[in-house]
Design a protein around this motif. Structure first.
Motif, mmCIF file in Angstrom:
data_model
loop_
_atom_site.group_PDB
_atom_site.id
_atom_site.type_symbol
_atom_site.label_atom_id
_atom_site.label_comp_id
_atom_site.label_asym_id
_atom_site.label_seq_id
_atom_site.Cartn_x
_atom_site.Cartn_y
_atom_site.Cartn_z
ATOM 1 N N PRO A 130 0.830 -1.214 0.000
ATOM 2 C CA PRO A 130 0.000 0.000 0.000
ATOM 3 C C PRO A 130 0.863 1.262 0.000
ATOM 4 O O PRO A 130 1.902 1.326 0.674
ATOM 5 N N ALA A 133 -1.425 7.682 1.855
ATOM 6 C CA ALA A 133 -2.081 8.872 1.304
ATOM 7 C C ALA A 133 -1.419 10.130 1.858
ATOM 8 O O ALA A 133 -1.042 10.179 3.036
ATOM 9 N N ARG A 143 3.444 11.397 -3.001
ATOM 10 C CA ARG A 143 2.821 10.241 -3.651
ATOM 11 C C ARG A 143 3.634 9.797 -4.869
ATOM 12 O O ARG A 143 3.859 8.608 -5.081
ATOM 13 N N SER A 181 -4.259 1.768 -8.945
ATOM 14 C CA SER A 181 -4.781 3.050 -8.470
ATOM 15 C C SER A 181 -5.444 2.854 -7.120
ATOM 16 O O SER A 181 -5.599 1.724 -6.626
ATOM 17 N N ARG A 182 -5.872 3.962 -6.508
ATOM 18 C CA ARG A 182 -6.579 3.857 -5.231
ATOM 19 C C ARG A 182 -7.843 3.017 -5.385
ATOM 20 O O ARG A 182 -8.129 2.146 -4.549
ATOM 21 N N THR A 185 -6.974 -0.642 -5.864
ATOM 22 C CA THR A 185 -6.498 -1.188 -4.591
ATOM 23 C C THR A 185 -7.670 -1.523 -3.686
ATOM 24 O O THR A 185 -7.700 -2.597 -3.060
ATOM 25 N N HIS A 186 -8.646 -0.610 -3.629
ATOM 26 C CA HIS A 186 -9.790 -0.850 -2.742
ATOM 27 C C HIS A 186 -10.639 -2.014 -3.244
ATOM 28 O O HIS A 186 -11.229 -2.752 -2.443
ATOM 29 N N GLU A 194 -9.728 3.707 3.015
ATOM 30 C CA GLU A 194 -9.500 4.502 1.801
ATOM 31 C C GLU A 194 -8.688 5.756 2.089
ATOM 32 O O GLU A 194 -7.894 6.202 1.252
ATOM 33 N N ASP A 195 -8.880 6.341 3.294
ATOM 34 C CA ASP A 195 -8.148 7.574 3.593
ATOM 35 C C ASP A 195 -6.688 7.307 3.950
ATOM 36 O O ASP A 195 -5.902 8.240 4.115
ATOM 37 N N ILE A 197 -4.626 5.247 2.056
ATOM 38 C CA ILE A 197 -3.835 4.804 0.908
ATOM 39 C C ILE A 197 -4.077 5.705 -0.294
ATOM 40 O O ILE A 197 -5.134 6.331 -0.446
ATOM 41 N N SER A 198 -3.095 5.773 -1.159
ATOM 42 C CA SER A 198 -3.234 6.476 -2.434
ATOM 43 C C SER A 198 -3.136 5.503 -3.601
ATOM 44 O O SER A 198 -3.179 5.905 -4.758
ATOM 45 N N GLY A 199 -3.019 4.243 -3.319
ATOM 46 C CA GLY A 199 -2.873 3.203 -4.319
ATOM 47 C C GLY A 199 -1.995 2.099 -3.772
ATOM 48 O O GLY A 199 -1.770 2.018 -2.552
#
Length: 626
Positions: A130, A133, A143, A181-182, A185-186, A194-195, A197-199
């Protein structure tokens, strides 16, 4: 034991009759024959230690045509080799430590295991890295930098594996990495906040049942003529002046002691390596064994698959090391810690502090925090790390982190005829084994490639038992399941544990195909097979290592103990008193482990765990090799 209405004795008498099975099985009768061999033969090489390195060395030596014996004080893989993170990997984090040679070597071994040597035991598992973010313009820069930094590391990881393939030394065995991407990844791991990670970057490593791989190595060595004897403890070295000529062994089943003679002795004892010095001294001033090994405790938690939603594993950075969250069948394995351990090495204990640390680390990225209520199982193991002295560097400071120590290995000969092998990592066991047997070969007359008597290692091209024909069997599993009258799921389970030897398990009486109480994914036939062919001598051998029921169930195997003892007892000839004693010991061990996990620190956890003696009676044997 008299027959009861379920006819256990008749069930287990229907044994496979293939020569392959007969040659490799570690049955009670085979153990008796091998003990007799220990008493009368002089071996080319005698190996102390039945972990992955010792079993690998036995296979390497036997495959070169040497006469080989292996003695293990407890059970095969009963130490470090059954308590790992269950990964066959190159060690992504070692790239940051500039251990490029170690990573390249490990990735080559990963490819061999996954494609040629043990494809039934080692399979790809996707793992996400991960990317944290960051907000704002500065965050955008972070990032980009982090994706480039981690991407370069994972790219280099893949490049090493690809280079091995291009050289022809080992297939890749794993898919290439890719960036996510984010949103992607999700989708792959919905439980990630979600908050947070940025991807992510997805890469692949190998997953393995570590204890099963060791058992398979030992059986493959046995099929080539090696004498494999668990529950046989080295209590002294035989010496002729400055030369080691064998080992004095105590059979912990019969309690008899006898001498085993050998041209060379290899100690592959892991965190017990320092005990070799005690045997070298023979009651006199303690001599140096030539290697200094530090024990680093690694604790793992097991939670049900339903506790975390995800299709891949995770690798997370911590202040001291890395944290893995790895899918394991219907479970997740979360680990590991990395702390010095100076207490009992046979039964390292996980404390409440260890458990709290792991939960705290993983909960930083999960949308639903885990608690102790989610934990099904806990296990702890000790990594045998070479200290800096063993690598001929400056002495380490008292506060040196074990995570900073090298995972390279060393082979030394502190006395003529005695070889010590230590360090390394699980993935590179084959290289370690080849190195130490090369030293043995030079002592016995040299390697054949240099005009000597002993051929070079050939284990890079020697599939383990169960590997031959595995891919074809897997492809045709639906038809094979119908032919044998079992579900596809049951056959998949057996193929992933035994490979082509799955049909040896199915050749036992069909009545043994029933599921075990409390662990329905395992069959009673697997218990009988463990005692009949895999060297299991005690109830905990089956519940803890031949199966993983002891940490895959919230009852820790207690609900399966009685039935397992019945099936094992039919093979091993246990009477009612022996079955009761085995069950009582196992339940007491489970209770002691659970109590230790409620203790606040290592000292109190160790005291709680040691409240139950070892089933093989180690309490009075503290001066010999464990």
């Amino acid at each position: 034991m008299p027959n009861d209405r379920r006819g256990y004795r008749s069930e287990v008498r229907r044994e496979p009759s293939t020569s392959r099975f007969e040659a490799s099985r570690l049955s009670p009768g085979r153990r008796a024959q091998d003990v007799a061999r220990l008493r009368r033969e002089r071996f080319d090489v005698l190996i102390i230690g039945g972990g992955v390195t010792g079993a690998g060395a036995a296979l390497d030596a036997a495959s070169r045509g040497l006469s080989v014996a292996l003695v293990e004080a407890r059970d095969l893989a009963s130490g470090t080799s059954s308590r790992s993170s269950k990964l066959i990997h190159g060690g992504l984090r070692y790239l940051e430590q500039l251990e490029f040679g170690l990573v390249a070597e490990a990735l080559q071994e990963r490819g061999l295991l996954a494609t040629r040597l043990a494809p039934h035991l080692v399979r790809p598992v996707p793992i996400l890295v991960p990317l944290p973010a960051h907000r704002g313009l500065t965050g955008a820069v972070h990032r980009v930098w982090q994706r480039a930094y981690y991407g370069a590391g994972v790219g280099l990881y893949d490049a090493f594996a690809t280079a091995a393939q291009l050289r022809g030394s080992a297939p890749r065995g794993m898919p290439l990495h890719r960036h996510l991407s984010r949103a992607e990844t999700h989708r792959r791991f919905p439980s990630l906040r979600e908050d947070a990670i940025s991807g992510a970057i997805q890469y692949f490593d190998g997953q393995v049942d570590d204890a099963r791989l060791v058992t398979t190595l030992a059986r493959t060595a046995a099929s080539l003529g090696a004498a494999i004897v668990p529950s046989a403890r080295a209590v002294g070295l035989l010496r002729d002046a400055r030369e080691v000529t064998g080992v004095r062994v105590r059979d912990l089943e019969s309690r008899e002691e006898f001498e085993v003679h050998a041209r060379t002795v290899v100690a592959a004892t892991g965190v017990w390596m320092d005990d070799i010095a005690g045997l070298l001294s023979n009651g006199g001033p303690r001599e140096s064994a030539g290697l200094q090994v530090r024990a680093s405790k690694g604790v793992h938690l097991v939670v049900p698959r339903s506790a975390i939603t995800g299709e891949a594993g995770l690798i997370l950075r911590t202040q001291t090391s890395v944290l893995f969250v790895i899918p394991w069948g219907g479970h997740w394995i979360i680990g590991t810690t990395d702390t010095d351990w100076h207490l009992d090495r046979g039964h390292p204990a996980a404390s409440a502090t260890d458990i709290s640390y792991l939960l705290g680390q993983v909960n930083e990225v999960l949308d639903r925090p885990l608690s102790t209520e989610d934990i099904e199982g806990v296990y702890a193991g000790l990594r045998p790390l070479l200290s800096r002295e063993a690598r001929q560097r400056q002495p380490h400071s008292r506060d040196e982190q074990t995570s900073a120590l090298s995972r390279t290995h060393a082979v030394v000969e502190p006395m003529l005829g005695l070889m010590l092998i230590a360090g390394g990592k699980y993935t590179t066991y084959r290289v370690m084994a080849a190195d130490v047997i090369d030293r043995v070969a030079h002592r016995l007359g040299g390697l054949r490639r240099h005009g000597g008597l002993v051929p070079a290692s050939r284990t890079a091209d020697l599939p383990l038992l169960g590997a031959d024909g595995y891919h074809s069997l897997w492809t045709n599993r639906a038809d094979l399941a119908r032919r044998h009258g079992i579900s596809v799921g049951v056959l998949e389970h057996l193929l992933e544990r035994y490979g082509s030897l799955a049909f040896d398990v199915l050749a036992l009486d069909p009545a043994l195909r029933r599921p075990l109480p409390g662990a329905p994914e395992y069959l009673a036939a697997e218990v009988a097979y463990a005692a009949l062919a895999e060297g299991a001598l005690h109830l905990e051998d089956v519940l803890t290592r031949r199966t993983r029921i002891s940490f895959e169930t919230d009852h820790r195997g207690a609900a399966s103990a009685a039935e397992t003892a019945e099936v094992m007892g039919a093979v091993l000839g246990w009477d009612a008193a022996t079955r009761a004693r085995e069950i009582e010991h196992y339940l007491a061990r489970v209770a002691a482990e659970q109590e230790s996990q409620r203790m606040p620190d290592d000292l109190t956890a160790d005291a709680a765990r040691l409240g139950v003696p070892d089933v093989r009676g180690f309490q009075s044997d503290r001066t010999a090799i464990s």
